[in-house]
Design a protein around this motif. Structure first.
Motif, PDB file in Angstrom:
ATOM      1  N   GLU A 104       0.813  -1.221   0.000  1.00 22.52           N
ATOM      2  CA  GLU A 104       0.000   0.000   0.000  1.00 22.52           C
ATOM      3  C   GLU A 104       0.846   1.270   0.000  1.00 22.52           C
ATOM      4  O   GLU A 104       0.409   2.300  -0.504  1.00 22.52           O
ATOM      5  CB  GLU A 104      -0.920   0.013   1.220  1.00 22.52           C
ATOM      6  CG  GLU A 104      -2.001  -1.046   1.170  1.00 22.52           C
ATOM      7  CD  GLU A 104      -2.732  -1.189   2.495  1.00 22.52           C
ATOM      8  OE1 GLU A 104      -2.574  -0.325   3.385  1.00 22.52           O
ATOM      9  OE2 GLU A 104      -3.462  -2.176   2.653  1.00 22.52           O
ATOM     10  N   HIS A 105       2.041   1.208   0.583  1.00 19.79           N
ATOM     11  CA  HIS A 105       2.841   2.423   0.765  1.00 19.79           C
ATOM     12  C   HIS A 105       4.094   2.490  -0.094  1.00 19.79           C
ATOM     13  O   HIS A 105       4.832   3.465  -0.035  1.00 19.79           O
ATOM     14  CB  HIS A 105       3.222   2.550   2.244  1.00 19.79           C
ATOM     15  CG  HIS A 105       2.045   2.824   3.110  1.00 19.79           C
ATOM     16  ND1 HIS A 105       1.244   1.817   3.603  1.00 19.79           N
ATOM     17  CD2 HIS A 105       1.512   3.975   3.547  1.00 19.79           C
ATOM     18  CE1 HIS A 105       0.268   2.353   4.316  1.00 19.79           C
ATOM     19  NE2 HIS A 105       0.405   3.655   4.301  1.00 19.79           N
ATOM     20  N   ILE A 106       4.340   1.486  -0.920  1.00 20.52           N
ATOM     21  CA  ILE A 106       5.565   1.432  -1.708  1.00 20.52           C
ATOM     22  C   ILE A 106       5.626   2.527  -2.783  1.00 20.52           C
ATOM     23  O   ILE A 106       6.680   2.811  -3.331  1.00 20.52           O
ATOM     24  CB  ILE A 106       5.750   0.032  -2.333  1.00 20.52           C
ATOM     25  CG1 ILE A 106       7.208  -0.197  -2.703  1.00 20.52           C
ATOM     26  CG2 ILE A 106       4.812  -0.181  -3.509  1.00 20.52           C
ATOM     27  CD1 ILE A 106       7.546  -1.630  -3.015  1.00 20.52           C
ATOM     28  N   CYS A 107       4.508   3.169  -3.052  1.00 20.95           N
ATOM     29  CA  CYS A 107       4.480   4.221  -4.073  1.00 20.95           C
ATOM     30  C   CYS A 107       4.642   5.624  -3.471  1.00 20.95           C
ATOM     31  O   CYS A 107       4.510   6.617  -4.178  1.00 20.95           O
ATOM     32  CB  CYS A 107       3.213   4.131  -4.898  1.00 20.95           C
ATOM     33  SG  CYS A 107       1.718   4.233  -3.924  1.00 20.95           S
TER      34      CYS A 107
ATOM     35  N   ILE B  80       8.007   1.413   7.994  1.00 16.34           N
ATOM     36  CA  ILE B  80       7.516   0.053   8.229  1.00 16.34           C
ATOM     37  C   ILE B  80       8.146  -0.573   9.468  1.00 16.34           C
ATOM     38  O   ILE B  80       8.269  -1.785   9.567  1.00 16.34           O
ATOM     39  CB  ILE B  80       7.732  -0.852   6.996  1.00 16.34           C
ATOM     40  CG1 ILE B  80       9.175  -0.822   6.538  1.00 16.34           C
ATOM     41  CG2 ILE B  80       6.795  -0.490   5.891  1.00 16.34           C
ATOM     42  CD1 ILE B  80       9.468  -1.798   5.425  1.00 16.34           C
ATOM     43  N   LYS B  81       8.524   0.293  10.420  1.00 11.22           N
ATOM     44  CA  LYS B  81       9.125  -0.238  11.647  1.00 11.22           C
ATOM     45  C   LYS B  81       8.117  -1.092  12.409  1.00 11.22           C
ATOM     46  O   LYS B  81       6.906  -0.906  12.278  1.00 11.22           O
ATOM     47  CB  LYS B  81       9.661   0.899  12.521  1.00 11.22           C
ATOM     48  CG  LYS B  81       8.618   1.864  13.021  1.00 11.22           C
ATOM     49  CD  LYS B  81       9.265   2.976  13.826  1.00 11.22           C
ATOM     50  CE  LYS B  81       8.226   3.936  14.282  1.00 11.22           C
ATOM     51  NZ  LYS B  81       8.270   5.219  13.645  1.00 11.22           N
TER      52      LYS B  81
ATOM     53  N   ASN C 253      12.274   0.454  -7.612  1.00 13.74           N
ATOM     54  CA  ASN C 253      11.468   1.581  -7.141  1.00 13.74           C
ATOM     55  C   ASN C 253      12.158   2.915  -7.426  1.00 13.74           C
ATOM     56  O   ASN C 253      13.321   3.101  -7.087  1.00 13.74           O
ATOM     57  CB  ASN C 253      11.210   1.427  -5.644  1.00 13.74           C
ATOM     58  CG  ASN C 253      10.273   2.482  -5.111  1.00 13.74           C
ATOM     59  OD1 ASN C 253      10.648   3.633  -5.000  1.00 13.74           O
ATOM     60  ND2 ASN C 253       9.068   2.089  -4.783  1.00 13.74           N
ATOM     61  N   THR C 254      11.416   3.813  -8.062  1.00 10.15           N
ATOM     62  CA  THR C 254      11.943   5.147  -8.376  1.00 10.15           C
ATOM     63  C   THR C 254      11.279   6.221  -7.523  1.00 10.15           C
ATOM     64  O   THR C 254      11.457   7.403  -7.793  1.00 10.15           O
ATOM     65  CB  THR C 254      11.726   5.475  -9.865  1.00 10.15           C
ATOM     66  OG1 THR C 254      10.327   5.440 -10.149  1.00 10.15           O
ATOM     67  CG2 THR C 254      12.456   4.492 -10.769  1.00 10.15           C
ATOM     68  N   MET C 255      10.522   5.834  -6.509  1.00  8.11           N
ATOM     69  CA  MET C 255       9.750   6.788  -5.715  1.00  8.11           C
ATOM     70  C   MET C 255      10.259   6.958  -4.290  1.00  8.11           C
ATOM     71  O   MET C 255      10.308   8.057  -3.778  1.00  8.11           O
ATOM     72  CB  MET C 255       8.289   6.363  -5.696  1.00  8.11           C
ATOM     73  CG  MET C 255       7.685   6.312  -7.071  1.00  8.11           C
ATOM     74  SD  MET C 255       6.056   5.587  -7.013  1.00  8.11           S
ATOM     75  CE  MET C 255       5.603   5.711  -8.713  1.00  8.11           C
ATOM     76  N   ILE C 256      10.614   5.872  -3.629  1.00  9.26           N
ATOM     77  CA  ILE C 256      11.006   5.935  -2.222  1.00  9.26           C
ATOM     78  C   ILE C 256      12.367   6.615  -2.079  1.00  9.26           C
ATOM     79  O   ILE C 256      13.329   6.230  -2.727  1.00  9.26           O
ATOM     80  CB  ILE C 256      11.051   4.532  -1.589  1.00  9.26           C
ATOM     81  CG1 ILE C 256       9.651   3.921  -1.553  1.00  9.26           C
ATOM     82  CG2 ILE C 256      11.642   4.592  -0.184  1.00  9.26           C
ATOM     83  CD1 ILE C 256       9.610   2.501  -1.030  1.00  9.26           C
TER      84      ILE C 256
END
Length: 75
Positions: A30-33, A39-40, A59-62
């Motif tokens: 859900e949050h990878i974008c 995510i601790k 991934n090019t966003m995080i």
């Protein structure tokens, strides 16, 4: 243009989880974008962390990720 490229890494994450025998974490999907992912305390373990690392290669966003207290082990 490569139409199969996934800039979020979701596909790579799901495939890595399958290969490593771990269940994908819905919170990660859900949050990878997003730019920052916290995510601790998700108890990923070493295999789960490896799956996320695989996704981050695409991934090019995080730009920032917090994986503290996920049972990964000491570095």
């Amino acid at each position: 243009m490569n139409l199969d490229f996934d800039p979020t890494g979701q596909k790579a994450y799901r495939e890595a989880c399958s290969q490593l025998g771990v269940v994908p974490v819905s919170y990660v999907l859900e949050h990878i974008c997003k730019n920052e992912v916290d995510i601790k305390h998700h108890g990923l373990g070493p295999k789960g962390a490896k799956a996320i690392a695989t996704a981050l290669m695409n991934n090019t966003m995080i730009t920032k990720i917090n994986m503290r207290d996920c049972g990964i082990g000491k570095f």
